[in-house]
Design a protein around this motif. Sequence first.
Motif, mmCIF file in Angstrom:
data_model
loop_
_atom_site.group_PDB
_atom_site.id
_atom_site.type_symbol
_atom_site.label_atom_id
_atom_site.label_comp_id
_atom_site.label_asym_id
_atom_site.label_seq_id
_atom_site.Cartn_x
_atom_site.Cartn_y
_atom_site.Cartn_z
ATOM 1 N N ASN A 96 -4.570 6.566 2.401
ATOM 2 C CA ASN A 96 -4.169 5.533 1.441
ATOM 3 C C ASN A 96 -4.359 6.091 0.037
ATOM 4 O O ASN A 96 -5.466 6.466 -0.350
ATOM 5 C CB ASN A 96 -5.029 4.272 1.647
ATOM 6 C CG ASN A 96 -4.572 3.102 0.796
ATOM 7 O OD1 ASN A 96 -4.385 3.225 -0.413
ATOM 8 N ND2 ASN A 96 -4.426 1.949 1.442
ATOM 9 N N VAL A 97 -3.298 6.177 -0.729
ATOM 10 C CA VAL A 97 -3.339 6.800 -2.056
ATOM 11 C C VAL A 97 -4.259 6.034 -3.006
ATOM 12 O O VAL A 97 -4.969 6.629 -3.827
ATOM 13 C CB VAL A 97 -1.918 6.900 -2.646
ATOM 14 C CG1 VAL A 97 -1.962 7.399 -4.082
ATOM 15 C CG2 VAL A 97 -1.062 7.835 -1.787
ATOM 16 N N ARG A 98 -4.273 4.728 -2.919
ATOM 17 C CA ARG A 98 -5.048 3.912 -3.860
ATOM 18 C C ARG A 98 -6.542 3.941 -3.553
ATOM 19 O O ARG A 98 -7.378 3.964 -4.455
ATOM 20 C CB ARG A 98 -4.541 2.475 -3.831
ATOM 21 C CG ARG A 98 -3.172 2.314 -4.483
ATOM 22 C CD ARG A 98 -2.695 0.873 -4.408
ATOM 23 N NE ARG A 98 -1.472 0.679 -5.186
ATOM 24 C CZ ARG A 98 -0.765 -0.451 -5.191
ATOM 25 N NH1 ARG A 98 -1.162 -1.480 -4.458
ATOM 26 N NH2 ARG A 98 0.330 -0.550 -5.931
ATOM 27 N N THR A 99 -6.900 3.905 -2.250
ATOM 28 C CA THR A 99 -8.313 3.801 -1.878
ATOM 29 C C THR A 99 -8.937 5.121 -1.458
ATOM 30 O O THR A 99 -10.160 5.257 -1.434
ATOM 31 C CB THR A 99 -8.485 2.804 -0.723
ATOM 32 O OG1 THR A 99 -7.833 3.327 0.456
ATOM 33 C CG2 THR A 99 -7.892 1.457 -1.088
ATOM 34 N N GLY A 100 -8.095 6.111 -1.104
ATOM 35 C CA GLY A 100 -8.613 7.378 -0.598
ATOM 36 C C GLY A 100 -9.094 7.307 0.835
ATOM 37 O O GLY A 100 -9.674 8.262 1.356
ATOM 38 N N GLN A 104 -6.463 6.217 6.974
ATOM 39 C CA GLN A 104 -6.114 5.063 7.792
ATOM 40 C C GLN A 104 -5.614 5.423 9.175
ATOM 41 O O GLN A 104 -5.609 4.579 10.067
ATOM 42 C CB GLN A 104 -5.077 4.184 7.063
ATOM 43 C CG GLN A 104 -5.684 3.484 5.847
ATOM 44 C CD GLN A 104 -4.844 2.324 5.333
ATOM 45 O OE1 GLN A 104 -4.970 1.939 4.186
ATOM 46 N NE2 GLN A 104 -3.992 1.738 6.161
ATOM 47 N N GLN A 146 0.844 -1.195 0.000
ATOM 48 C CA GLN A 146 0.000 0.000 0.000
ATOM 49 C C GLN A 146 0.884 1.250 0.000
ATOM 50 O O GLN A 146 2.022 1.240 0.481
ATOM 51 C CB GLN A 146 -0.922 0.009 1.214
ATOM 52 C CG GLN A 146 -1.901 -1.156 1.262
ATOM 53 C CD GLN A 146 -2.849 -1.159 0.078
ATOM 54 O OE1 GLN A 146 -3.388 -0.127 -0.294
ATOM 55 N NE2 GLN A 146 -3.036 -2.327 -0.523
ATOM 56 N N TYR A 147 0.343 2.343 -0.526
ATOM 57 C CA TYR A 147 1.071 3.609 -0.606
ATOM 58 C C TYR A 147 0.252 4.696 0.079
ATOM 59 O O TYR A 147 -0.981 4.723 -0.020
ATOM 60 C CB TYR A 147 1.345 3.980 -2.062
ATOM 61 C CG TYR A 147 2.217 2.965 -2.764
ATOM 62 C CD1 TYR A 147 3.604 3.047 -2.700
ATOM 63 C CD2 TYR A 147 1.635 1.911 -3.463
ATOM 64 C CE1 TYR A 147 4.398 2.095 -3.340
ATOM 65 C CE2 TYR A 147 2.418 0.956 -4.100
ATOM 66 C CZ TYR A 147 3.807 1.061 -4.029
ATOM 67 O OH TYR A 147 4.589 0.124 -4.654
#
Length: 365
Positions: free
Chosen positions: A280-284, A287, A257-258
């Motif tokens: 989280n860059v991918r999911t928005g 976290q 994850q990024y």
Amino acid sequence: LIIILKSRQIGASWLMSVYDLWFAKFHDSAEVHIVSNKETAAIEKLSKCKRIEKHLPAFLRHTITDNQLEMHFVNQGSTIRSFPATASASIGYTASILDMDELEEHPYAEQSYALAKPTIDAGGQYIGVFTVNKLKAVTLAKTLFEDAWEHPETSSFKALFFPYWVRPGRDEEWYAKTMQEVPEAELEGLSKELYMEQAYPRSVKEALAPSRTTMLFDFDALDGMKEDIGSHVSIKVLNAELDLNVINIYQDYTLGQYFIAATDTSKGYAQDNSVTCLMNVRTGVIQADIMRNDLSEEELAFHSVALLERFKSPLWYIEANGPGGVTISKARTLRYKNLGYQDEKRTKVGFLTEGHKTKEGLKGT
């Protein structure tokens, strides 16, 4: 400590004048300070106290000396003073009461609030009274009220709201007629509907809802995000050198994850939160975060670095305002290795939001 959000023309100014006068008349050595947005307004507010005193029955009147800006009660040793809302209004006195009239319009509200600390610490009253100005997105008055209204169990202020209909004779028919007859000169760019929400609100939500014409972000999207906050529950993280009384982790780090992080350091006024947010860059999905109003700039940096290092040191942007500069300096001292920069040459750490009046300009930061 009281913060009052009110409709226009409900008699709140007269009510506060009665209270100010009563306190000065029946408490020895009282210092009652009226602070208004302009000197003319301050003089007018004090004149209300004088008019009330003049029309009291003889047995309730006291011996006074007065001038345009003061009203002194000889036998009690008490004084009511009026001040325009300058950066140093009422400095040099420790007041029994600070009556902050139309606090929303005070040009130096945050500075004067900081100067009021000796009064508050000594047990004095700070009473802010205001009608919202929808052309001002963030003000001390709104911040104090929202915190007290939404978090009464933790706020030191008591929030009170008085809608348009508390004045007898006002109903929805009156409301519709008043909206129809609002002079164009009073609208100042607002629609008639927004003007009525500003001047004669029905509810707190209506009063505090921002003007869509001045917003940089989509209001419905922000409202949805606010509702989503309630679904975030911190998880227990084992064997972590983190203060979980300060840091909230909703989803722990997982390989592949990024992330990206940002920090807004509070100026410290009106119990405003300092915030570090990790997304989280991918999911928005957010976290983890820190949301506190009791951390120094250095403490915010320390806890933020500890949090971000658990997530493998993502790119971190810190707002480079006054207090944010201290957070940046501490982050550098702690040798955080992945700070975000404002420029391609990497000479200016962080980001700035000041001076951007459009969505495009703000996104460009």
